[in-house]
Scaffold this active site. Structure first.
Site, PDB file in Angstrom:
ATOM      1  N   LYS A  13       0.944  -1.336  -0.037  1.00  0.00           N
ATOM      2  CA  LYS A  13       0.002   0.161  -0.185  1.00  0.00           C
ATOM      3  C   LYS A  13       1.053   1.349   0.115  1.00  0.00           C
ATOM      4  O   LYS A  13       0.605   1.986  -0.658  1.00  0.00           O
ATOM      5  CB  LYS A  13      -0.923   0.053   1.229  1.00  0.00           C
ATOM      6  CG  LYS A  13      -1.772  -1.018   1.319  1.00  0.00           C
ATOM      7  CD  LYS A  13      -2.870  -0.933   2.383  1.00  0.00           C
ATOM      8  CE  LYS A  13      -2.404  -0.821   3.758  1.00  0.00           C
ATOM      9  NZ  LYS A  13      -2.013  -2.197   4.345  1.00  0.00           N
ATOM     10  N   ARG A  88      -9.834   0.950   8.892  1.00  0.00           N
ATOM     11  CA  ARG A  88      -9.492  -0.497   8.835  1.00  0.00           C
ATOM     12  C   ARG A  88     -10.666  -1.071   9.861  1.00  0.00           C
ATOM     13  O   ARG A  88     -10.594  -2.456  10.022  1.00  0.00           O
ATOM     14  CB  ARG A  88      -8.315  -0.824   9.839  1.00  0.00           C
ATOM     15  CG  ARG A  88      -6.875  -0.762   8.805  1.00  0.00           C
ATOM     16  CD  ARG A  88      -5.715  -0.758   9.792  1.00  0.00           C
ATOM     17  NE  ARG A  88      -4.690  -1.208   9.356  1.00  0.00           N
ATOM     18  CZ  ARG A  88      -3.457  -0.793   9.352  1.00  0.00           C
ATOM     19  NH1 ARG A  88      -3.139   0.303   9.846  1.00  0.00           N
ATOM     20  NH2 ARG A  88      -2.343  -1.417   8.717  1.00  0.00           N
ATOM     21  N   ARG A 127      11.756  -7.320   6.022  1.00  0.00           N
ATOM     22  CA  ARG A 127      12.023  -5.906   5.834  1.00  0.00           C
ATOM     23  C   ARG A 127      12.858  -5.264   6.816  1.00  0.00           C
ATOM     24  O   ARG A 127      12.701  -5.783   8.180  1.00  0.00           O
ATOM     25  CB  ARG A 127      10.460  -5.009   6.145  1.00  0.00           C
ATOM     26  CG  ARG A 127      10.329  -3.831   5.886  1.00  0.00           C
ATOM     27  CD  ARG A 127       8.832  -3.473   5.162  1.00  0.00           C
ATOM     28  NE  ARG A 127       7.957  -3.426   6.490  1.00  0.00           N
ATOM     29  CZ  ARG A 127       6.732  -2.840   6.217  1.00  0.00           C
ATOM     30  NH1 ARG A 127       6.498  -2.547   5.253  1.00  0.00           N
ATOM     31  NH2 ARG A 127       6.124  -2.974   7.588  1.00  0.00           N
ATOM     32  N   ARG A 162      11.421  -3.327  12.426  1.00  0.00           N
ATOM     33  CA  ARG A 162      10.262  -2.373  12.873  1.00  0.00           C
ATOM     34  C   ARG A 162       9.655  -3.558  14.006  1.00  0.00           C
ATOM     35  O   ARG A 162       9.619  -4.693  13.739  1.00  0.00           O
ATOM     36  CB  ARG A 162       9.020  -2.256  12.168  1.00  0.00           C
ATOM     37  CG  ARG A 162       9.101  -0.742  11.626  1.00  0.00           C
ATOM     38  CD  ARG A 162       8.240  -0.549  10.672  1.00  0.00           C
ATOM     39  NE  ARG A 162       6.596  -0.948  10.762  1.00  0.00           N
ATOM     40  CZ  ARG A 162       5.807  -0.618   9.962  1.00  0.00           C
ATOM     41  NH1 ARG A 162       6.003   0.093   8.699  1.00  0.00           N
ATOM     42  NH2 ARG A 162       4.549  -0.961  10.100  1.00  0.00           N
ATOM     43  N   ARG A 173      -1.072  -8.879  13.236  1.00  0.00           N
ATOM     44  CA  ARG A 173      -1.643  -8.006  12.539  1.00  0.00           C
ATOM     45  C   ARG A 173      -2.575  -8.421  11.275  1.00  0.00           C
ATOM     46  O   ARG A 173      -3.419  -8.012  10.812  1.00  0.00           O
ATOM     47  CB  ARG A 173      -0.358  -7.064  11.832  1.00  0.00           C
ATOM     48  CG  ARG A 173       0.205  -6.145  12.832  1.00  0.00           C
ATOM     49  CD  ARG A 173       1.591  -5.728  12.174  1.00  0.00           C
ATOM     50  NE  ARG A 173       1.448  -4.754  11.206  1.00  0.00           N
ATOM     51  CZ  ARG A 173       2.419  -4.679  10.490  1.00  0.00           C
ATOM     52  NH1 ARG A 173       3.824  -5.135  10.726  1.00  0.00           N
ATOM     53  NH2 ARG A 173       2.444  -3.654   9.462  1.00  0.00           N
TER      54      ARG A 173
END
Ligand code: AMP
Length: 216
Positions: A13, A88, A127, A162, A173
């Site tokens: 996104k 969301r 990531r 992160r 998540r």
């Protein structure tokens, strides 16, 4: 154009939103970035948000809705906007519709980026982000590795993961996405405002598919 981007974490996104911002000249609003800024500000709202953020859970609707509505009221959003990471939940989607209606505006379309769960886990767990706030470059241990392991190619700072990209937080998540956010797609689908776009392939390929889907 006033757009929202829907899809699981790691669907791309953020990347696609930046490409669309450049192409359409609209404002890109990432609620993940807003929350990280709020946490960094160490205000009472930031401290509250951090408890949810660190566990990979959604922050309460009232907190995020207030932040987003305040942001949309800024003059730069009059050229159009792209919301990345919001709404969301159905409560957030309905609050956005109400805020736009009261400004005599409406949402153009909701783009749903479709990516399978195993691909999401692969993307997020690898990531890495440059720890320098001035740099913030993005890497991936598999797809975009740095030249020197653990160090930023651009500024040499350490790369970090992160907190919410750790495996147990990713799992939460994804659960949050499936349980709550999928219903947001149904909310927009009921009024014919969803455009489904497969989020697999290169960033440019996905970008072209999105442009075709929104008629831009
Ligand atoms: P993201 O970078 O979009 O994956 O968001 C990172 C984290 O910020 C999420 O796991 C949530 O804790 C929080 N967050 C971002 N957007 C929202 C939202 N619309 N509603 C609730 N929490 C959010």
């Amino acid at each position: 154009m006033r757009l929202v981007f829907l899809g699981p974490p790691g669907a791309g996104k953020g990347t696609q939103a930046k490409l669309l911002r450049e192409r359409l000249g609209i404002v890109h609003i990432s609620t993940g970035d807003m929350i990280r800024d709020t946490i960094a500000s160490q205000t009472p709202t930031g401290r509250k948000a951090k408890q949810f953020y660190d566990r990979g859970e959604l922050v309460p609707d009232a907190v995020i809705v207030e932040l987003v509505i305040e942001r949309l009221a800024q003059p730069d959003c009059s050229v159009g906007f792209l919301l990345d990471g919001f709404p969301r939940t159905n409560i957030q989607a309905a609050a956005l519709d109400r805020a736009l209606e009261s400004a005599k505006l409406s949402l153009s379309v909701a783009v749903l980026l479709v990516v399978p769960d195993d691909e999401v886990v692969r993307r997020l767990s690898g990531r890495r982000i440059c720890s320098s706030p001035q740099c913030g470059a993005n890497y991936h241990v598999e797809f975009v590795p740095p030249k020197l392991s653990g160090k930023c190619d651009l500024c040499g700072s350490d790369l970090k993961q992160r907190d919410d990209d750790r495996p147990d937080a990713i799992r939460r998540r994804l659960e949050a996405f499936h349980q709550q956010t999928a219903e947001v797609a149904a909310y927009y689908r009921a009024t014919g405002r969803v455009r489904d776009v497969a989020g697999l392939g290169s960033a440019d390929e996905v970008h072209r598919k999105i442009l075709a889907a929104i008629g831009a």
